[in-house]
Design a protein around this motif. Structure first.
Motif, PDB file in Angstrom:
ATOM      1  N   GLY A   1      33.385  62.652  35.057  1.00 47.79           N
ATOM      2  CA  GLY A   1      32.363  61.629  35.144  1.00 47.79           C
ATOM      3  C   GLY A   1      32.911  60.223  35.193  1.00 47.79           C
ATOM      4  O   GLY A   1      32.164  59.266  35.315  1.00 47.79           O
ATOM      5  N   LYS A   2      34.220  60.068  35.133  1.00 48.02           N
ATOM      6  CA  LYS A   2      34.824  58.746  35.195  1.00 48.02           C
ATOM      7  C   LYS A   2      34.672  58.189  36.600  1.00 48.02           C
ATOM      8  O   LYS A   2      34.764  58.914  37.585  1.00 48.02           O
ATOM      9  CB  LYS A   2      36.302  58.824  34.811  1.00 48.02           C
ATOM     10  CG  LYS A   2      37.016  57.497  34.888  1.00 48.02           C
ATOM     11  CD  LYS A   2      38.471  57.619  34.530  1.00 48.02           C
ATOM     12  CE  LYS A   2      39.167  56.273  34.714  1.00 48.02           C
ATOM     13  NZ  LYS A   2      40.599  56.369  34.456  1.00 48.02           N
ATOM     14  N   ILE A   3      34.453  56.887  36.698  1.00 44.98           N
ATOM     15  CA  ILE A   3      34.354  56.233  37.997  1.00 44.98           C
ATOM     16  C   ILE A   3      35.760  55.944  38.507  1.00 44.98           C
ATOM     17  O   ILE A   3      36.542  55.252  37.852  1.00 44.98           O
ATOM     18  CB  ILE A   3      33.532  54.932  37.893  1.00 44.98           C
ATOM     19  CG1 ILE A   3      32.120  55.227  37.372  1.00 44.98           C
ATOM     20  CG2 ILE A   3      33.481  54.216  39.250  1.00 44.98           C
ATOM     21  CD1 ILE A   3      31.336  56.208  38.207  1.00 44.98           C
ATOM     22  N   GLY A   4      36.088  56.475  39.676  1.00 42.97           N
ATOM     23  CA  GLY A   4      37.419  56.303  40.238  1.00 42.97           C
ATOM     24  C   GLY A   4      37.574  55.021  41.029  1.00 42.97           C
ATOM     25  O   GLY A   4      38.604  54.368  40.974  1.00 42.97           O
TER      26      GLY A   4
ATOM     27  N   ALA B   1      39.789  63.133  45.477  1.00 41.98           N
ATOM     28  CA  ALA B   1      39.818  64.591  45.316  1.00 41.98           C
ATOM     29  C   ALA B   1      38.602  65.197  46.007  1.00 41.98           C
ATOM     30  O   ALA B   1      37.549  64.558  46.099  1.00 41.98           O
ATOM     31  CB  ALA B   1      39.822  64.972  43.837  1.00 41.98           C
ATOM     32  N   THR B   2      38.735  66.425  46.486  1.00 40.18           N
ATOM     33  CA  THR B   2      37.601  67.085  47.136  1.00 40.18           C
ATOM     34  C   THR B   2      36.484  67.404  46.145  1.00 40.18           C
ATOM     35  O   THR B   2      35.346  67.613  46.542  1.00 40.18           O
ATOM     36  CB  THR B   2      38.043  68.389  47.832  1.00 40.18           C
ATOM     37  OG1 THR B   2      38.671  69.246  46.863  1.00 40.18           O
ATOM     38  CG2 THR B   2      39.014  68.095  48.959  1.00 40.18           C
ATOM     39  N   SER B   3      36.822  67.435  44.847  1.00 35.13           N
ATOM     40  CA  SER B   3      35.809  67.719  43.826  1.00 35.13           C
ATOM     41  C   SER B   3      35.015  66.472  43.423  1.00 35.13           C
ATOM     42  O   SER B   3      34.036  66.574  42.684  1.00 35.13           O
ATOM     43  CB  SER B   3      36.474  68.317  42.585  1.00 35.13           C
ATOM     44  OG  SER B   3      37.461  67.436  42.072  1.00 35.13           O
ATOM     45  N   SER B   4      35.421  65.317  43.910  1.00 37.14           N
ATOM     46  CA  SER B   4      34.716  64.076  43.564  1.00 37.14           C
ATOM     47  C   SER B   4      33.335  64.037  44.202  1.00 37.14           C
ATOM     48  O   SER B   4      33.120  64.573  45.289  1.00 37.14           O
ATOM     49  CB  SER B   4      35.510  62.857  44.021  1.00 37.14           C
ATOM     50  OG  SER B   4      36.705  62.719  43.302  1.00 37.14           O
TER      51      SER B   4
ATOM     52  N   ASP C   1      26.094  62.301  46.254  1.00 38.28           N
ATOM     53  CA  ASP C   1      26.544  63.160  47.349  1.00 38.28           C
ATOM     54  C   ASP C   1      27.820  63.901  46.967  1.00 38.28           C
ATOM     55  O   ASP C   1      28.602  63.438  46.138  1.00 38.28           O
ATOM     56  CB  ASP C   1      26.800  62.304  48.589  1.00 38.28           C
ATOM     57  CG  ASP C   1      27.062  63.140  49.834  1.00 38.28           C
ATOM     58  OD1 ASP C   1      26.458  64.224  49.956  1.00 38.28           O
ATOM     59  OD2 ASP C   1      27.865  62.707  50.674  1.00 38.28           O
ATOM     60  N   SER C   2      28.020  65.061  47.570  1.00 37.58           N
ATOM     61  CA  SER C   2      29.244  65.848  47.386  1.00 37.58           C
ATOM     62  C   SER C   2      29.913  66.013  48.748  1.00 37.58           C
ATOM     63  O   SER C   2      29.721  67.031  49.430  1.00 37.58           O
ATOM     64  CB  SER C   2      28.915  67.222  46.788  1.00 37.58           C
ATOM     65  OG  SER C   2      28.296  67.081  45.534  1.00 37.58           O
TER      66      SER C   2
ATOM     67  N   GLU D   1      32.896  56.431  43.427  1.00 34.23           N
ATOM     68  CA  GLU D   1      33.474  57.768  43.332  1.00 34.23           C
ATOM     69  C   GLU D   1      33.382  58.249  41.886  1.00 34.23           C
ATOM     70  O   GLU D   1      33.876  57.587  40.960  1.00 34.23           O
ATOM     71  CB  GLU D   1      34.947  57.778  43.760  1.00 34.23           C
ATOM     72  CG  GLU D   1      35.561  59.156  43.671  1.00 34.23           C
ATOM     73  CD  GLU D   1      37.039  59.198  43.985  1.00 34.23           C
ATOM     74  OE1 GLU D   1      37.594  60.314  44.089  1.00 34.23           O
ATOM     75  OE2 GLU D   1      37.650  58.119  44.116  1.00 34.23           O
ATOM     76  N   VAL D   2      32.737  59.385  41.682  1.00 33.60           N
ATOM     77  CA  VAL D   2      32.600  59.985  40.352  1.00 33.60           C
ATOM     78  C   VAL D   2      33.567  61.166  40.296  1.00 33.60           C
ATOM     79  O   VAL D   2      33.415  62.155  41.010  1.00 33.60           O
ATOM     80  CB  VAL D   2      31.156  60.457  40.098  1.00 33.60           C
ATOM     81  CG1 VAL D   2      31.026  61.026  38.692  1.00 33.60           C
ATOM     82  CG2 VAL D   2      30.175  59.301  40.307  1.00 33.60           C
ATOM     83  N   LEU D   3      34.577  61.048  39.439  1.00 35.36           N
ATOM     84  CA  LEU D   3      35.614  62.074  39.350  1.00 35.36           C
ATOM     85  C   LEU D   3      35.087  63.304  38.620  1.00 35.36           C
ATOM     86  O   LEU D   3      34.284  63.189  37.688  1.00 35.36           O
ATOM     87  CB  LEU D   3      36.838  61.517  38.634  1.00 35.36           C
ATOM     88  CG  LEU D   3      37.459  60.272  39.266  1.00 35.36           C
ATOM     89  CD1 LEU D   3      38.609  59.765  38.406  1.00 35.36           C
ATOM     90  CD2 LEU D   3      37.934  60.554  40.681  1.00 35.36           C
ATOM     91  N   ALA D   4      35.540  64.479  39.026  1.00 42.72           N
ATOM     92  CA  ALA D   4      35.087  65.727  38.409  1.00 42.72           C
ATOM     93  C   ALA D   4      35.687  65.866  37.016  1.00 42.72           C
ATOM     94  O   ALA D   4      36.722  65.323  36.709  1.00 42.72           O
ATOM     95  CB  ALA D   4      35.490  66.907  39.269  1.00 42.72           C
TER      96      ALA D   4
END
Length: 192
Positions: A37-40, A70-73, A140-141, A189-192
């Motif tokens: 949930g960290k903002i990248g 990352a693709t998971s972001s 979005d994903s 960007e929201v990191l996974a």
């Protein structure tokens, strides 16, 4: 970068001190505090000039590009748009907005009946002098680490029978009581 933190050892609710109740400073690094949930990163696109579109859905110029790490972001998209529209006769009507990732429409209604698929509409309730404000918020994903462009398209309710106006009202002159606005898109960007 070192971060100094304070660790509390057995402090009670009354905060009275005793021999075993002490504050100690320890050393930690930023990675010790990372979690999902960290903002990248944050990217913003702003459009301050006006535009008039009369050909159905078309690019408004409200756009921003982000490259996920990352693709998971996930990408949190937040837009504030000032717009209105007029019919071919000049009457103020609803303005339609669509959110796109590249050329793909995202965050739209379903295809029931003959309704126009949009992300949101702006009602035109303020009349001909001023634009109305619309908001789009969508998570979005994109599942990619490639540069990804998000943009807003606009159209009048008649899909080309009238005119879509960005950052202004239907009437736009130097007379008093007219306004112009700006429109923004923010990508986070929201990191996974």
């Amino acid at each position: 970068m070192a971060i100094t933190t304070l660790n509390n050892r057995s402090i009670n609710r009354s905060d009275t001190a005793s021999a075993d109740q002490v504050w100690t400073a320890t050393s930690a690094t930023a990675s010790d505090f990372q979690a999902g949930g960290k903002i990248g990163q944050v990217v913003q696109g702003t459009k301050t000039d006006t535009a008039s579109l009369a050909s159905g859905f078309a690019d408004t110029g409200i756009t921003a590009t982000i490259t996920p790490t990352a693709t998971s972001s996930k990408v949190l998209i937040m837009c504030q748009i000032t717009a209105t529209a007029a019919s071919s006769g000049g009457s103020t009507i609803e303005a339609y907005l669509r959110l796109l990732r590249g050329t793909t429409d995202i965050s739209q209604g379903d295809s029931a009946d003959d309704r126009t698929l949009v992300t949101t509409g702006i009602g035109g309730a303020r009349g001909a002098d001023d634009g109305d404000n619309g908001t789009i918020i969508f998570l979005d994903s994109p599942s990619t680490t490639s540069a990804t462009t998000y943009k807003i398209q606009g159209a009048d309710r008649d899909l080309g029978g009238g005119t879509f106006y960005l950052n202004r009202g239907v009437t736009d002159s130097d007379a008093t009581n007219k306004s112009r606005g700006s429109s923004n898109i923010i990508l986070m960007e929201v990191l996974a």
